[in-house]
Design a protein around this motif. Structure first.
Motif, PDB file in Angstrom:
ATOM      1  N   SER A  60       6.272  15.105   3.869  1.00 33.57           N
ATOM      2  CA  SER A  60       5.566  13.883   3.473  1.00 33.57           C
ATOM      3  C   SER A  60       6.361  13.170   2.396  1.00 33.57           C
ATOM      4  N   LEU A  61       6.525  11.878   2.549  1.00 36.21           N
ATOM      5  CA  LEU A  61       7.306  11.093   1.587  1.00 36.21           C
ATOM      6  C   LEU A  61       6.514  10.806   0.326  1.00 36.21           C
ATOM      7  N   TYR A  62       5.218  10.628   0.440  1.00 30.82           N
ATOM      8  CA  TYR A  62       4.411  10.226  -0.696  1.00 30.82           C
ATOM      9  C   TYR A  62       3.433  11.297  -1.159  1.00 30.82           C
ATOM     10  N   GLY A  63       3.397  12.421  -0.469  1.00 33.14           N
ATOM     11  CA  GLY A  63       2.458  13.442  -0.883  1.00 33.14           C
ATOM     12  C   GLY A  63       1.157  13.288  -0.111  1.00 33.14           C
ATOM     13  N   ALA A  64       0.029  13.433  -0.814  1.00 34.28           N
ATOM     14  CA  ALA A  64      -1.281  13.365  -0.185  1.00 34.28           C
ATOM     15  C   ALA A  64      -1.534  11.983   0.377  1.00 34.28           C
ATOM     16  N   VAL A  65      -2.440  11.919   1.368  1.00 32.33           N
ATOM     17  CA  VAL A  65      -2.727  10.652   2.020  1.00 32.33           C
ATOM     18  C   VAL A  65      -3.258   9.635   1.027  1.00 32.33           C
ATOM     19  N   VAL A  66      -4.175  10.042   0.142  1.00 32.08           N
ATOM     20  CA  VAL A  66      -4.755   9.108  -0.813  1.00 32.08           C
ATOM     21  C   VAL A  66      -3.682   8.553  -1.728  1.00 32.08           C
ATOM     22  N   MET A  67      -2.806   9.447  -2.217  1.00 30.20           N
ATOM     23  CA  MET A  67      -1.726   9.002  -3.083  1.00 30.20           C
ATOM     24  C   MET A  67      -0.766   8.097  -2.324  1.00 30.20           C
ATOM     25  N   GLY A  68      -0.565   8.383  -1.022  1.00 31.86           N
ATOM     26  CA  GLY A  68       0.306   7.530  -0.233  1.00 31.86           C
ATOM     27  C   GLY A  68      -0.248   6.122  -0.127  1.00 31.86           C
ATOM     28  N   PHE A  69      -1.546   5.987   0.104  1.00 36.68           N
ATOM     29  CA  PHE A  69      -2.166   4.671   0.198  1.00 36.68           C
ATOM     30  C   PHE A  69      -2.054   3.942  -1.135  1.00 36.68           C
ATOM     31  N   ALA A  70      -2.364   4.640  -2.226  1.00 37.63           N
ATOM     32  CA  ALA A  70      -2.282   4.023  -3.550  1.00 37.63           C
ATOM     33  C   ALA A  70      -0.849   3.630  -3.878  1.00 37.63           C
ATOM     34  N   ALA A  71       0.099   4.503  -3.519  1.00 41.99           N
ATOM     35  CA  ALA A  71       1.507   4.204  -3.793  1.00 41.99           C
ATOM     36  C   ALA A  71       1.957   2.972  -3.024  1.00 41.99           C
ATOM     37  N   ALA A  72       1.482   2.831  -1.776  1.00 46.37           N
ATOM     38  CA  ALA A  72       1.855   1.666  -0.975  1.00 46.37           C
ATOM     39  C   ALA A  72       1.383   0.382  -1.639  1.00 46.37           C
ATOM     40  N   ILE A  73       0.128   0.349  -2.098  1.00 44.15           N
ATOM     41  CA  ILE A  73      -0.414  -0.852  -2.731  1.00 44.15           C
ATOM     42  C   ILE A  73       0.350  -1.172  -4.014  1.00 44.15           C
ATOM     43  N   VAL A  74       0.600  -0.149  -4.823  1.00 48.25           N
ATOM     44  CA  VAL A  74       1.295  -0.355  -6.099  1.00 48.25           C
ATOM     45  C   VAL A  74       2.697  -0.892  -5.864  1.00 48.25           C
ATOM     46  N   GLN A  75       3.400  -0.342  -4.871  1.00 51.06           N
ATOM     47  CA  GLN A  75       4.767  -0.786  -4.622  1.00 51.06           C
ATOM     48  C   GLN A  75       4.815  -2.191  -4.037  1.00 51.06           C
ATOM     49  N   ILE A  76       3.837  -2.533  -3.198  1.00 50.59           N
ATOM     50  CA  ILE A  76       3.762  -3.896  -2.675  1.00 50.59           C
ATOM     51  C   ILE A  76       3.577  -4.881  -3.822  1.00 50.59           C
ATOM     52  N   LEU A  77       2.683  -4.554  -4.743  1.00 53.10           N
ATOM     53  CA  LEU A  77       2.419  -5.445  -5.883  1.00 53.10           C
ATOM     54  C   LEU A  77       3.625  -5.520  -6.814  1.00 53.10           C
ATOM     55  N   ALA A  78       4.319  -4.383  -6.999  1.00 53.70           N
ATOM     56  CA  ALA A  78       5.483  -4.369  -7.891  1.00 53.70           C
ATOM     57  C   ALA A  78       6.573  -5.298  -7.373  1.00 53.70           C
ATOM     58  N   LEU A  79       6.840  -5.239  -6.044  1.00 51.32           N
ATOM     59  CA  LEU A  79       7.857  -6.132  -5.485  1.00 51.32           C
ATOM     60  C   LEU A  79       7.382  -7.572  -5.465  1.00 51.32           C
ATOM     61  N   ASP A  80       6.072  -7.772  -5.274  1.00 53.25           N
ATOM     62  CA  ASP A  80       5.571  -9.140  -5.264  1.00 53.25           C
ATOM     63  C   ASP A  80       5.728  -9.784  -6.635  1.00 53.25           C
ATOM     64  N   LEU A  81       5.671  -8.974  -7.697  1.00 50.03           N
ATOM     65  CA  LEU A  81       5.913  -9.506  -9.043  1.00 50.03           C
ATOM     66  C   LEU A  81       7.293 -10.130  -9.115  1.00 50.03           C
TER      67      LEU A  81
END
Length: 252
Positions: free
Chosen positions: A120-141
């Motif tokens: 798994s690239l991101y670990g647990a499924v919940v953490m993967g979902f949260a990581a996806a949102i955070v990274q999308i927002l970080a690049l959008d900044l």
């Protein structure tokens, strides 16, 4: 309200709005490529929600930044110097975003070519979902600050900027699922998209250090690469059809 009506009675305002919408949509291509790669690593049932949540929050994020336009413009003032290059906070953000894109694309490429990838690239499924949102927002900044500063040079009217952002993000929401599904169904496109992320990341780093690469060159290179990949896809489909026709012909 009267000022708003007066503003849109001016043909120049409509021209500025049309130009800004086109610019925001084109810049949104970078975001969509990143969103497609990132969300396709999530469980299938979570992908649409992650795309809509990430892009929807990005819209809120950009509108908030527009209300802070005076502060955003001050980000262009130099804060320190490195090797003769004066860097502003905008430059630092662009360099950081570019490094993140290069790191992310490199990591994804390694994951694809590694014969024994981690489970798994991101670990647990919940953490993967949260990581996806955070990274999308970080690049959008990164992309938001860059596009807003560019937009200021086209028009001083915040309502026009806000309308352009809403229209562009709406287009991103419509295109997110088809683009992500297309990338998922065509594995070779994934590597091409990761190459795009490397190209965009490198351009952001160069821009942060004062070496501006015209976006037209970047998108021309991306378009040419996409055309070649499209021809490869058509060639593969043609070979499969010929093989199927030959097989059925022999059976008959």
């Amino acid at each position: 309200m009267e000022e708003f009506i007066t503003l849109f009675q001016d043909p120049v305002s409509w021209a500025a709005l049309a130009t800004l919408i086109v610019m925001e949509v084109v810049l949104g291509i970078d975001n969509l490529v990143f969103v497609a790669i990132l969300t396709n690593r999530l469980p299938k049932r979570q992908r649409p929600l992650a795309r809509r949540a990430g892009i929807g929050l990005a819209l809120v994020f950009r509108l908030v930044l527009l209300t802070m336009i005076a502060s955003i413009m001050r980000l262009t003032q130099p804060v320190f110097e490195i090797a003769g290059n004066e860097l502003s906070w905008r430059d630092i953000i662009l360099i950081s975003g570019g490094l993140f894109l290069v790191w992310k694309a490199t990591r994804e490429i390694h994951h694809l070519v590694d014969p024994n990838p981690a489970p798994s690239l991101y670990g647990a499924v919940v953490m993967g979902f949260a990581a996806a949102i955070v990274q999308i927002l970080a690049l959008d900044l990164v992309f938001s600050i860059d596009s807003i500063i560019t937009a200021v040079g086209m028009t001083p009217h915040i309502p026009i900027m806000m309308i352009a952002v809403v229209v562009a993000v709406g287009a991103m929401l419509l295109a997110a699922d088809p683009l992500s599904d297309f990338v998922q169904k065509n594995p070779t496109v994934i590597m091409l998209a990761l190459g795009f992320l490397l190209l965009i990341g490198t351009a952001l780093i160069a821009d942060g250090f004062g070496v501006h690469i015209p976006r037209g060159y970047i998108y021309a290179a991306m378009g040419f690469s996409a055309l070649i990949e499209l021809l490869n896809m058509l060639a593969r489909r043609s070979r499969r059809n010929r093989a199927r026709s030959t097989l059925y012909g022999e059976d008959d």
